[in-house]
Design a protein around this motif. Structure first.
Motif, PDB file in Angstrom:
ATOM      1  N   ASP B 117       0.829  -1.211   0.000  1.00 31.48           N
ATOM      2  CA  ASP B 117       0.000   0.000   0.000  1.00 31.48           C
ATOM      3  C   ASP B 117       0.857   1.252   0.000  1.00 31.48           C
ATOM      4  OD1 ASP B 117      -2.072  -1.662   0.150  1.00 31.48           O
ATOM      5  OD2 ASP B 117      -2.723  -1.112   2.173  1.00 31.48           O
ATOM      6  N   LYS B 118       1.743   1.293   0.980  1.00 29.12           N
ATOM      7  CA  LYS B 118       2.493   2.524   1.200  1.00 29.12           C
ATOM      8  C   LYS B 118       3.830   2.440   0.489  1.00 29.12           C
ATOM      9  CE  LYS B 118       3.874   5.593   4.875  1.00 29.12           C
ATOM     10  NZ  LYS B 118       3.322   6.023   6.184  1.00 29.12           N
ATOM     11  N   LYS B 119       3.947   3.150  -0.598  1.00 28.87           N
ATOM     12  CA  LYS B 119       5.198   3.137  -1.348  1.00 28.87           C
ATOM     13  C   LYS B 119       6.159   4.159  -0.752  1.00 28.87           C
ATOM     14  CE  LYS B 119       3.664   0.404  -4.647  1.00 28.87           C
ATOM     15  NZ  LYS B 119       3.969  -1.030  -4.575  1.00 28.87           N
ATOM     16  N   ILE B 120       7.448   3.903  -0.891  1.00 31.27           N
ATOM     17  CA  ILE B 120       8.439   4.915  -0.555  1.00 31.27           C
ATOM     18  C   ILE B 120       8.763   5.651  -1.850  1.00 31.27           C
ATOM     19  CG2 ILE B 120      10.755   5.355   0.322  1.00 31.27           C
ATOM     20  CD1 ILE B 120      10.542   2.704   1.857  1.00 31.27           C
ATOM     21  N   GLU B 121       8.710   6.958  -1.764  1.00 34.63           N
ATOM     22  CA  GLU B 121       8.898   7.766  -2.969  1.00 34.63           C
ATOM     23  C   GLU B 121      10.276   7.530  -3.580  1.00 34.63           C
ATOM     24  OE1 GLU B 121       8.194  12.393  -4.029  1.00 34.63           O
ATOM     25  OE2 GLU B 121       8.067  11.823  -1.889  1.00 34.63           O
ATOM     26  N   ASN B 122      10.317   7.308  -4.861  1.00 31.85           N
ATOM     27  CA  ASN B 122      11.585   7.158  -5.594  1.00 31.85           C
ATOM     28  C   ASN B 122      12.442   5.983  -5.146  1.00 31.85           C
ATOM     29  OD1 ASN B 122      11.228   9.397  -7.272  1.00 31.85           O
ATOM     30  ND2 ASN B 122      11.888  10.751  -5.611  1.00 31.85           N
ATOM     31  N   PHE B 123      11.844   4.992  -4.551  1.00 33.17           N
ATOM     32  CA  PHE B 123      12.654   3.875  -4.069  1.00 33.17           C
ATOM     33  C   PHE B 123      11.931   2.570  -4.321  1.00 33.17           C
ATOM     34  CE2 PHE B 123      14.700   1.113  -0.920  1.00 33.17           C
ATOM     35  CZ  PHE B 123      16.031   1.471  -1.092  1.00 33.17           C
ATOM     36  N   LYS B 124      12.647   1.642  -4.905  1.00 36.76           N
ATOM     37  CA  LYS B 124      12.079   0.322  -5.179  1.00 36.76           C
ATOM     38  C   LYS B 124      12.706  -0.662  -4.206  1.00 36.76           C
ATOM     39  CE  LYS B 124      11.237  -2.959  -8.906  1.00 36.76           C
ATOM     40  NZ  LYS B 124      11.653  -4.097  -8.050  1.00 36.76           N
ATOM     41  N   ILE B 125      11.891  -1.233  -3.344  1.00 36.58           N
ATOM     42  CA  ILE B 125      12.377  -2.131  -2.302  1.00 36.58           C
ATOM     43  C   ILE B 125      12.672  -3.505  -2.880  1.00 36.58           C
ATOM     44  CG2 ILE B 125      11.725  -3.319  -0.177  1.00 36.58           C
ATOM     45  CD1 ILE B 125       9.871  -0.959   0.457  1.00 36.58           C
ATOM     46  N   THR B 126      13.829  -4.047  -2.538  1.00 37.39           N
ATOM     47  CA  THR B 126      14.046  -5.452  -2.891  1.00 37.39           C
ATOM     48  C   THR B 126      14.078  -6.357  -1.662  1.00 37.39           C
ATOM     49  OG1 THR B 126      16.442  -5.085  -2.991  1.00 37.39           O
ATOM     50  CG2 THR B 126      15.272  -5.017  -5.053  1.00 37.39           C
ATOM     51  N   ASP B 127      14.454  -5.802  -0.529  1.00 34.18           N
ATOM     52  CA  ASP B 127      14.487  -6.636   0.672  1.00 34.18           C
ATOM     53  C   ASP B 127      14.397  -5.774   1.929  1.00 34.18           C
ATOM     54  OD1 ASP B 127      14.753  -9.103   2.092  1.00 34.18           O
ATOM     55  OD2 ASP B 127      16.833  -8.597   2.521  1.00 34.18           O
ATOM     56  N   ILE B 128      13.804  -6.346   2.944  1.00 29.86           N
ATOM     57  CA  ILE B 128      13.717  -5.652   4.226  1.00 29.86           C
ATOM     58  C   ILE B 128      14.190  -6.592   5.313  1.00 29.86           C
ATOM     59  CG2 ILE B 128      12.163  -4.663   5.955  1.00 29.86           C
ATOM     60  CD1 ILE B 128      10.448  -3.630   3.733  1.00 29.86           C
ATOM     61  N   LYS B 129      15.157  -6.120   6.073  1.00 32.35           N
ATOM     62  CA  LYS B 129      15.614  -6.931   7.192  1.00 32.35           C
ATOM     63  C   LYS B 129      15.501  -6.149   8.485  1.00 32.35           C
ATOM     64  CE  LYS B 129      19.223  -8.672   5.268  1.00 32.35           C
ATOM     65  NZ  LYS B 129      20.579  -9.143   5.050  1.00 32.35           N
ATOM     66  N   LEU B 130      15.130  -6.840   9.539  1.00 32.30           N
ATOM     67  CA  LEU B 130      15.030  -6.200  10.836  1.00 32.30           C
ATOM     68  C   LEU B 130      16.263  -6.510  11.663  1.00 32.30           C
ATOM     69  CD1 LEU B 130      12.005  -6.172   9.929  1.00 32.30           C
ATOM     70  CD2 LEU B 130      11.441  -6.300  12.347  1.00 32.30           C
ATOM     71  N   GLN B 131      16.785  -5.470  12.277  1.00 31.66           N
ATOM     72  CA  GLN B 131      17.824  -5.658  13.288  1.00 31.66           C
ATOM     73  C   GLN B 131      17.132  -5.434  14.610  1.00 31.66           C
ATOM     74  OE1 GLN B 131      20.917  -2.848  10.943  1.00 31.66           O
ATOM     75  NE2 GLN B 131      21.403  -3.235  13.084  1.00 31.66           N
ATOM     76  N   ILE B 132      16.950  -6.501  15.326  1.00 30.94           N
ATOM     77  CA  ILE B 132      16.241  -6.406  16.592  1.00 30.94           C
ATOM     78  C   ILE B 132      17.280  -6.439  17.699  1.00 30.94           C
ATOM     79  CG2 ILE B 132      14.465  -7.449  18.046  1.00 30.94           C
ATOM     80  CD1 ILE B 132      13.385  -8.796  15.456  1.00 30.94           C
ATOM     81  N   THR B 133      17.402  -5.315  18.386  1.00 32.21           N
ATOM     82  CA  THR B 133      18.407  -5.205  19.432  1.00 32.21           C
ATOM     83  C   THR B 133      17.750  -5.410  20.784  1.00 32.21           C
ATOM     84  OG1 THR B 133      19.398  -3.524  18.043  1.00 32.21           O
ATOM     85  CG2 THR B 133      20.283  -3.725  20.245  1.00 32.21           C
ATOM     86  N   GLY B 134      18.488  -5.997  21.698  1.00 31.21           N
ATOM     87  CA  GLY B 134      17.934  -6.196  23.025  1.00 31.21           C
ATOM     88  C   GLY B 134      18.833  -7.082  23.856  1.00 31.21           C
ATOM     89  N   LYS B 135      18.212  -7.811  24.744  1.00 26.46           N
ATOM     90  CA  LYS B 135      18.995  -8.666  25.631  1.00 26.46           C
ATOM     91  C   LYS B 135      18.407 -10.054  25.703  1.00 26.46           C
ATOM     92  CE  LYS B 135      19.103  -6.196  29.438  1.00 26.46           C
ATOM     93  NZ  LYS B 135      19.477  -5.464  30.662  1.00 26.46           N
TER      94      LYS B 135
END
Lengths: 139, 139
Positions: B117-135
């Motif tokens: 739904d929500k596009k990022i302007e001028n950017f084509k996403i190929t991958d999304i990774k999460l860096q989940i920081t914590g303990k």
DNA sequence: TGTTATATGAGAATGATTCTGTTTTAAGAA
DNA sequence: TTCTTAAAACAGAATCATTCTCATATAACA
């Protein structure tokens, strides 16, 4: 961001005001797109030719320590520095080494709510950042 | 993962079968928790004392190139290697340098739908990774 | 079994970052 | 304003991960 504002920020954090700290902090603000230590050093040397490399690294560390800057690691392993403004993610271009900030409160909220329900076993989350890889479209 | 399986994987990717490649690939599988190049080198040297550092790096690169491994960058800038199994994110421990994989198809689906739904302007996403920081909680 | 492109080995080179030891300076006290 | 001192800066050496160079070895295919 002028010197007076920078000095104010440093004071708030209890950091001693030195010309080197002001210069480094100003350089990070002035150089857009998440400069490397090397970018920062080159920039500062224009007006401050005798600053030493070690000092710049130490200043950067102390600014990160005081949460005035964030350290961002890149694909190839070199660190980049980023003024702390608000929570944001990063867009990484696959073709160039461009990195852009991406803020999205709605997304943050959605993820936060997701992890309110779904806990990760044996892990307490303090922060979640997205690395969004892709390509900037030529406009 | 035994040698025959590794050889098969290398063949599928059209890579020449060398003892060094087999050893490196096996070491990454054998060493859990995303080994560094240095971890891998130490491990291999037990059985293969004359392998050279440059070779290990080159083998790792070619395995990454062939999508048999992934390269993961850590907070301090050193690279770690990770067998490619399936899409996953990483849990980073703030206190130790432990990194764990985190798979969550439901989360991936939610994020994917969000960005349909929500596009990022001028950017084509190929991958999304999460860096989940914590303990990690001591159990 | 021979040929050749490709991979390996040893170690030097590089590049980012950190460390060391000395000198300088910011900032509070007198 | 001047003095004192802990903290900061300097120059350059050291370190560490990674890459490069080039001579030698070898996998794979003919």
């Amino acid at each position: 961001m002028n010197s007076a504002e920078i000095i104010e920020k440093l004071k708030q954090k209890g950091l001693r005001i030195t010309p080197q700290r002001v210069a480094v902090f100003q350089a990070v603000y002035h150089l857009k797109n998440h400069p490397t230590a090397d970018n920062i050093i080159s920039n500062i040397k224009i007006n401050h030719p005798y600053i030493s490399v070690g000092t710049v690294y130490k200043v950067l560390d102390s600014l990160v320590e005081s949460s005035l800057l964030k350290k961002v690691k890149t694909e190839n392993g070199t660190m980049r520095y980023d003024p702390v403004l608000s929570k944001h993610h990063h867009l990484y271009c696959e073709e160039t080494d461009r990195i852009e900030d991406y803020e999205d409160l709605e997304l943050d909220k959605m993820i936060e709510e997701y992890f309110m329900d779904k806990k990760i076993e044996n892990f307490k989350i303090t922060d979640i950042k997205l690395q969004i890889t892709g390509k900037f479209k030529t406009q």
